[in-house]
Design a protein around this motif. Structure first.
Motif, PDB file in Angstrom:
ATOM      1  N   THR A 209       2.416   4.069  -1.991  1.00 11.10           N
ATOM      2  CA  THR A 209       3.063   3.698  -0.730  1.00 11.10           C
ATOM      3  C   THR A 209       2.026   3.265   0.301  1.00 11.10           C
ATOM      4  O   THR A 209       2.193   2.247   0.990  1.00 11.10           O
ATOM      5  CB  THR A 209       3.883   4.884  -0.187  1.00 11.10           C
ATOM      6  OG1 THR A 209       4.916   5.211  -1.122  1.00 11.10           O
ATOM      7  CG2 THR A 209       4.517   4.551   1.155  1.00 11.10           C
ATOM      8  N   ARG A 210       0.943   4.033   0.379  1.00  9.77           N
ATOM      9  CA  ARG A 210      -0.115   3.706   1.341  1.00  9.77           C
ATOM     10  C   ARG A 210      -0.779   2.384   0.983  1.00  9.77           C
ATOM     11  O   ARG A 210      -1.029   1.536   1.849  1.00  9.77           O
ATOM     12  CB  ARG A 210      -1.152   4.835   1.375  1.00  9.77           C
ATOM     13  CG  ARG A 210      -2.244   4.616   2.411  1.00  9.77           C
ATOM     14  CD  ARG A 210      -3.283   5.725   2.362  1.00  9.77           C
ATOM     15  NE  ARG A 210      -4.329   5.479   3.342  1.00  9.77           N
ATOM     16  CZ  ARG A 210      -4.380   6.002   4.553  1.00  9.77           C
ATOM     17  NH1 ARG A 210      -3.406   6.803   4.964  1.00  9.77           N
ATOM     18  NH2 ARG A 210      -5.379   5.726   5.372  1.00  9.77           N
ATOM     19  N   ALA A 212       0.451  -0.055  -0.573  1.00 11.10           N
ATOM     20  CA  ALA A 212       1.374  -1.168  -0.377  1.00 11.10           C
ATOM     21  C   ALA A 212       1.604  -1.467   1.105  1.00 11.10           C
ATOM     22  O   ALA A 212       2.347  -2.394   1.449  1.00 11.10           O
ATOM     23  CB  ALA A 212       2.704  -0.875  -1.058  1.00 11.10           C
ATOM     24  N   GLY A 213       0.973  -0.675   1.978  1.00 11.55           N
ATOM     25  CA  GLY A 213       1.123  -0.896   3.413  1.00 11.55           C
ATOM     26  C   GLY A 213       2.398  -0.323   3.998  1.00 11.55           C
ATOM     27  O   GLY A 213       2.757  -0.635   5.142  1.00 11.55           O
ATOM     28  N   ARG A 214       3.091   0.525   3.241  1.00 12.51           N
ATOM     29  CA  ARG A 214       4.303   1.172   3.740  1.00 12.51           C
ATOM     30  C   ARG A 214       3.934   2.468   4.465  1.00 12.51           C
ATOM     31  O   ARG A 214       2.939   3.109   4.143  1.00 12.51           O
ATOM     32  CB  ARG A 214       5.271   1.498   2.602  1.00 12.51           C
ATOM     33  CG  ARG A 214       5.843   0.312   1.865  1.00 12.51           C
ATOM     34  CD  ARG A 214       6.603   0.783   0.622  1.00 12.51           C
ATOM     35  NE  ARG A 214       7.685   1.693   0.947  1.00 12.51           N
ATOM     36  CZ  ARG A 214       8.216   2.570   0.082  1.00 12.51           C
ATOM     37  NH1 ARG A 214       7.723   2.683  -1.141  1.00 12.51           N
ATOM     38  NH2 ARG A 214       9.210   3.352   0.448  1.00 12.51           N
ATOM     39  N   GLU A 215       4.753   2.861   5.408  1.00 13.14           N
ATOM     40  CA  GLU A 215       4.579   4.150   6.070  1.00 13.14           C
ATOM     41  C   GLU A 215       5.070   5.264   5.154  1.00 13.14           C
ATOM     42  O   GLU A 215       6.047   5.092   4.418  1.00 13.14           O
ATOM     43  CB  GLU A 215       5.368   4.181   7.384  1.00 13.14           C
ATOM     44  CG  GLU A 215       4.904   3.179   8.422  1.00 13.14           C
ATOM     45  CD  GLU A 215       3.520   3.486   8.962  1.00 13.14           C
ATOM     46  OE1 GLU A 215       3.134   4.691   8.960  1.00 13.14           O
ATOM     47  OE2 GLU A 215       2.824   2.544   9.362  1.00 13.14           O
ATOM     48  N   ARG A 216       4.421   6.407   5.182  1.00 15.43           N
ATOM     49  CA  ARG A 216       4.828   7.518   4.326  1.00 15.43           C
ATOM     50  C   ARG A 216       6.245   7.982   4.657  1.00 15.43           C
ATOM     51  O   ARG A 216       6.963   8.486   3.789  1.00 15.43           O
ATOM     52  CB  ARG A 216       3.831   8.676   4.401  1.00 15.43           C
ATOM     53  CG  ARG A 216       3.763   9.345   5.758  1.00 15.43           C
ATOM     54  CD  ARG A 216       2.595  10.327   5.840  1.00 15.43           C
ATOM     55  NE  ARG A 216       2.895  11.602   5.197  1.00 15.43           N
ATOM     56  CZ  ARG A 216       2.099  12.185   4.311  1.00 15.43           C
ATOM     57  NH1 ARG A 216       0.981  11.603   3.931  1.00 15.43           N
ATOM     58  NH2 ARG A 216       2.417  13.354   3.795  1.00 15.43           N
ATOM     59  N   GLU A 218       8.693   6.234   5.025  1.00 15.60           N
ATOM     60  CA  GLU A 218       9.654   5.393   4.318  1.00 15.60           C
ATOM     61  C   GLU A 218       9.996   5.942   2.935  1.00 15.60           C
ATOM     62  O   GLU A 218      10.951   5.490   2.300  1.00 15.60           O
ATOM     63  CB  GLU A 218       9.111   3.969   4.177  1.00 15.60           C
ATOM     64  CG  GLU A 218       8.934   3.230   5.495  1.00 15.60           C
ATOM     65  CD  GLU A 218       8.367   1.833   5.295  1.00 15.60           C
ATOM     66  OE1 GLU A 218       8.879   1.111   4.415  1.00 15.60           O
ATOM     67  OE2 GLU A 218       7.412   1.465   6.002  1.00 15.60           O
ATOM     68  N   ILE A 219       9.203   6.892   2.451  1.00 15.96           N
ATOM     69  CA  ILE A 219       9.471   7.492   1.136  1.00 15.96           C
ATOM     70  C   ILE A 219      10.775   8.269   1.191  1.00 15.96           C
ATOM     71  O   ILE A 219      11.012   9.053   2.116  1.00 15.96           O
ATOM     72  CB  ILE A 219       8.313   8.419   0.714  1.00 15.96           C
ATOM     73  CG1 ILE A 219       7.015   7.620   0.554  1.00 15.96           C
ATOM     74  CG2 ILE A 219       8.646   9.140  -0.586  1.00 15.96           C
ATOM     75  CD1 ILE A 219       5.800   8.487   0.281  1.00 15.96           C
ATOM     76  N   GLU A 223      13.409   8.324  -4.704  1.00 13.14           N
ATOM     77  CA  GLU A 223      12.247   7.776  -5.391  1.00 13.14           C
ATOM     78  C   GLU A 223      11.502   8.842  -6.203  1.00 13.14           C
ATOM     79  O   GLU A 223      10.683   8.500  -7.056  1.00 13.14           O
ATOM     80  CB  GLU A 223      11.278   7.150  -4.384  1.00 13.14           C
ATOM     81  CG  GLU A 223      11.850   6.006  -3.566  1.00 13.14           C
ATOM     82  CD  GLU A 223      10.853   5.478  -2.561  1.00 13.14           C
ATOM     83  OE1 GLU A 223       9.896   4.815  -2.983  1.00 13.14           O
ATOM     84  OE2 GLU A 223      11.033   5.744  -1.343  1.00 13.14           O
TER      85      GLU A 223
END
Length: 318
Positions: A209-210, A212-216, A218-219, A223
């Motif tokens: 996630t990190r 990929a540039g997503r905020e944690r 958002e998990i 998933e």
């Protein structure tokens, strides 16, 4: 005249109703004074639990949301369909034990100090795998006795990765939707299982996630849920290895605890310092954050020990 008479009747009924509630309250307090009854000690504070999770649990939006929602929904039902069964998973130092203590504190006003909160540690209570059958008999007797004494009992099974396989299956009949088991109504109980099994899949997703540039934040649980279930079911080191509890889907929810970054470690350090009356020591907060080991080697995103080593490192810098 009829209007006046009606008003008088309504007033009398209100007085009688108020008096009944007052007498009932006095009787309840009297019973609680002269006898031990877990209903007297059971004073759930859901708002307090939600605030405690928000204020003192760092980097764990999934745990905050799941625990708050599941506990609130469970307590809303006067006669629940089944017990509340939560399974906490994640690396050491990420807050699993802390959350179990919060639940106890906001339901009984204390964590492990209540006689209605029971903790099992495999290395202490079930140390020898070859005695699994004897442990099952003892555990079944223990559960029946405590549920008979208090339907609102809380059972915490810590370090499930060290639980001899098969022992925990004796708990399965207590976790389903039946009205009673062995003549005991058990559906108001809460069970919490704590394990590091599953940390690999949780940490891998957090890292992906990190990267990929997503905020944690958002998990989402969807998933991780199946991956954690498979990990605990197929891992021979897991107390849930090929367990009926997993097969029959008797868990209310898996609760993933994500790995912690430096900002979370520093928040843990700040909280610890404030508890010692040293809130102003920002230099110690930064020193602790820099002294913790972070993984993986490339990137060093997550603390290898979560917040577990924070108190000891504070002692070094104070």
């Amino acid at each position: 005249m009829l209007v006046v008479r009606s008003a008088v009747i309504q007033f009398v009924l209100m007085v009688l109703l108020y008096s009944f509630h007052c007498v009932e309250g006095v009787f309840e307090r009297l019973v609680c004074t002269i006898s031990e009854n877990c209903d007297c000690d059971f004073k759930p504070n859901v708002r307090g639990l939600e605030w405690d999770l928000y204020k003192n649990l760092y980097g764990q939006h999934l745990a905050q949301d799941i625990v708050s929602e599941e506990v609130a929904n469970f307590l809303q039902a006067e006669n629940p369909d089944r017990p509340l069964v939560l399974s906490f998973h994640g690396a050491s130092g990420t807050g699993k034990t802390l959350v179990s203590s919060m639940i106890g504190r906001h339901l009984y006003g204390t964590a492990m100090g209540s006689p209605y909160i029971h903790q099992f540690v495999p290395t202490l209570h079930f140390p020898m795998p070859e005695h699994a059958k004897q442990y099952q008999v003892a555990l079944k007797r223990w559960l029946k006795g405590n549920l008979t004494a208090c339907a609102r009992s809380i059972f915490i099974f810590d370090e499930m990765e060290k639980m001899p396989p098969g022992v925990i299956d004796i708990v399965a009949p207590f976790l389903g939707p039946s009205h009673s088991v062995f003549g005991t109504n058990y559906r108001k109980a809460i069970y919490i299982f704590i394990s590091t099994i599953g940390e690999e899949v949780i940490n891998r997703l957090a890292l992906e996630t990190r990267q990929a540039g997503r905020e944690r934040e958002e998990i989402r649980l969807v998933e991780l849920e199946d991956a954690i279930s498979q990990a605990v079911y197929n891992n021979k080191r897991s107390g849930f290895f090929h367990s009926r509890i997993i097969q029959e889907k008797l868990l209310t929810s898996f609760v993933p605890f994500l790995p912690l970054g430096r900002r979370h470690v520093e928040r843990c350090a700040y909280r610890e310092l404030c508890q010692r009356g040293e809130c102003q020591r920002k230099d110690v907060v930064e020193a602790v954050g820099g002294a913790v080991v972070y993984v993986p080697e490339q990137g060093q995103h997550f603390s290898s020990t979560g917040c577990k080593s924070v108190p000891a490192k504070i002692n070094l810098f104070l």
